[in-house]
Scaffold this motif. Structure first.
Motif, PDB file in Angstrom:
ATOM      1  N   THR A  76       0.821  -1.206   0.000  1.00  0.00           N
ATOM      2  CA  THR A  76       0.000   0.000   0.000  1.00  0.00           C
ATOM      3  C   THR A  76       0.856   1.258   0.000  1.00  0.00           C
ATOM      4  O   THR A  76       0.506   2.263  -0.625  1.00  0.00           O
ATOM      5  N   ALA A 113      -5.936   2.782   5.229  1.00  0.00           N
ATOM      6  CA  ALA A 113      -5.489   1.464   4.757  1.00  0.00           C
ATOM      7  C   ALA A 113      -5.070   0.591   5.933  1.00  0.00           C
ATOM      8  O   ALA A 113      -5.399  -0.605   5.973  1.00  0.00           O
ATOM      9  N   GLU A 303      -8.111  -2.190   0.353  1.00  0.00           N
ATOM     10  CA  GLU A 303      -7.162  -2.651   1.369  1.00  0.00           C
ATOM     11  C   GLU A 303      -7.819  -3.601   2.369  1.00  0.00           C
ATOM     12  O   GLU A 303      -7.198  -4.554   2.844  1.00  0.00           O
TER      13      GLU A 303
END
Length: 499
Positions: A76, A113, A303
């Motif tokens: 991420t 996330a 995510e």
């Protein structure tokens, strides 16, 4: 109640200092692996297996599992900050995450996330404890016909990412499938589309392709604009605001469900749940035009589905001994190296080990949240690095990632070639996402289709005789019909938004 008792005993073992240290080390190494473009969970886990040879079996599995879901989150960071997915599942995060970074909201993107990954991973593990055996039995009923239908449905859902540009998306899907056919025929063993180049016998690797289409293409676009920084907007906050958290609640809930359900099905791959969760979130949103322009729900859904999938994919491994992805196959190899055979008998023969490992999933997800939320500011400060330094660093990482897997310069040239191709496709406003997913799913689709036709003696009527496969094949029809007749209020999502 019996499962709960075993789980409590597992927690008692997983929370001992030694196993906590293994989980912590695995989370740190996994996050680092995810940050490095091209390495990915599978390769990173395989490379680090020798580190566990001196550990006991339980400690080795705890560390390797922590590396796995740490890497699933780590990708991420580069996806948000520099639009380079650290691993395949982070491709979707680039769409809105990098746009948020450009708006000075990198901290919000990384924060949500981390929160979504924690919630998705934890809830998926709770569901694993409650319904592991029944759901694994259901996943086992999926035959090759159902797998093929599921892959077709997934591809058609991704076409929805192109909005009104459906013809271009279908064209890119076909191109992706053609690239996926390069290599040796899986049934006859004859080379296809290799043109005498030996390096193509194993097919075109996904790692150099995705790093070229995203990483190198991003550098070319940025160089064309003569940027001085990777992201020029000033950072406004290091954490999501209350409003952004409220906006993300629904996305996190839906992403958890999508990731967990698809994680139970062997062979789906981590990228499919993230794509499907993102498409679902865009469809249910009252303001779909925000997606691709920095919608925090897009980051949250992708995510959350990513980490929910990571934990759910352990169900087929632990309960049935079936690896559901390349990384899980590496973990299965680690099980066997340590004298452990995953499968139904594992719960009876070694309950202490399996329940300690499951308890470590809860511990590992908590450690990831504790580690990454305080570090959001540190990661986001990467945006202040001058563009020339970051550009050189990204290019070096991409070259190392492309070369490192096979020690082949051919893969480096493939990456550079696809980088130029990605740059041209962005300039022409062609969607890249359908081609990437088709490249991944192509070999699995071909294998499932050919196996199905061998079972049926060459008759496609088998898809009509299998209710689940027939139901899945109706999804593409519905999606295409909806895209043709959808209301104009649903704005298209163009791949040019990924910059």
């Amino acid at each position: 109640m019996e499962a709960l008792g075993h789980l409590l005993q597992g927690f008692a073992a997983a929370l001992t200092p030694g196993y906590l240290l293994y989980a912590f080390t695995g989370c740190m190494l996994g996050t680092l692996i995810g940050v490095l473009p091209g390495l990915g969970p599978a390769a990173g886990t395989a490379i680090l297996i020798p580190l566990t040879f001196s550990l006991d079996a339980t400690g080795a599995i705890i560390m390797l599992c922590a590396i796995y879901y740490g890497a699933m989150y780590g990708g991420t960071i580069t996806s948000v900050l520099i639009n380079v997915p650290g691993e395949a599942a982070s491709v979707v995060t680039c769409i809105d995450g990098h746009q948020m970074a450009k708006q000075g909201r990198a901290g919000s993107a990384l924060g949500i996330a981390a929160i979504g990954s924690f919630v998705g991973g934890t809830l998926a593990t709770v569901a694993l404890v409650a319904v592991a055996m029944p759901l694994a039995s259901l996943a086992l009923k999926f035959g090759p016909a159902e797998f093929f239908a599921l892959m077709v449905a997934g591809l058609c859902l991704v076409v929805g990412l192109a909005g009104n540009n459906m013809l271009a998306a279908l064209l890119m899907t076909v191109i992706g499938l053609l690239f996926a056919m390069i290599g040796v025929d899986p049934v006859r063993g004859a080379p296809r589309f290799t043109f005498g180049v030996e390096e193509l016998y194993d097919g075109i690797g996904f790692v150099p392709v995705v790093m070229g289409l995203f990483g190198v293409a991003e550098l070319l676009l940025a160089a064309e604009k003569r940027q001085t920084h990777m992201v020029e907007a000033e950072l406004k906050s290091w954490m999501p605001t209350r409003q952004e958290c409220r906006q993300s609640v629904g996305a996190i809930s839906r992403g958890t469900v999508v990731g967990f359900v698809l994680g139970l099905i062997p062979g789906v791959g981590a990228i499919v749940p993230t794509f499907m969760a993102y498409v679902l979130e865009k469809r249910v949103s009252k303001t779909p035009e925000r997606f691709g322009k920095g919608a925090i729900e897009g980051v949250a859904s992708a995510e959350t589905a990513n980490n929910a999938y990571a934990n759910a994919s352990m169900v087929p491994l632990l309960a049935l001994g079936i690896p559901s992805s390349p990384t899980i196959a590496v973990l299965m190899g680690a099980f066997i190296v340590n004298g452990i055979t995953p499968g139904p008998f594992l719960f009876k023969e070694q309950p202490a080990l399996v329940w300690t490992v499951i308890a470590s999933f809860f511990v590992g997800n908590a450690l990831l949240l504790i580690l990454n939320l305080p570090l959001v500011g540190l990661w986001a400060k990467l945006l202040k690095i001058p563009f020339s330094y970051m550009c050189a660093g990204v290019l070096i990482f991409c070259v190392i990632g492309a070369y490192g897997l096979k020690q082949s310069l051919f893969d480096v040239w493939v990456m550079l070639g696809f980088g130029i191709l990605g740059y041209l496709l962005r300039k022409l406003d062609f969607p890249i996402a359908p081609a990437i997913l088709a490249l991944i799913l192509g070999p699995m689709m071909e294998k499932s289709l050919r196996t199905t036709l061998e079972i049926s003696g060459g008759s496609f009527g088998i898809f009509l005789d299998r209710p689940v496969a027939l139901a899945l094949l109706t999804i593409p029809v519905i999606v295409i019909a909806f895209l043709i007749f959808k209301p104009r209020s649903l704005a298209p999502l163009r791949e040019s938004d990924i910059e």
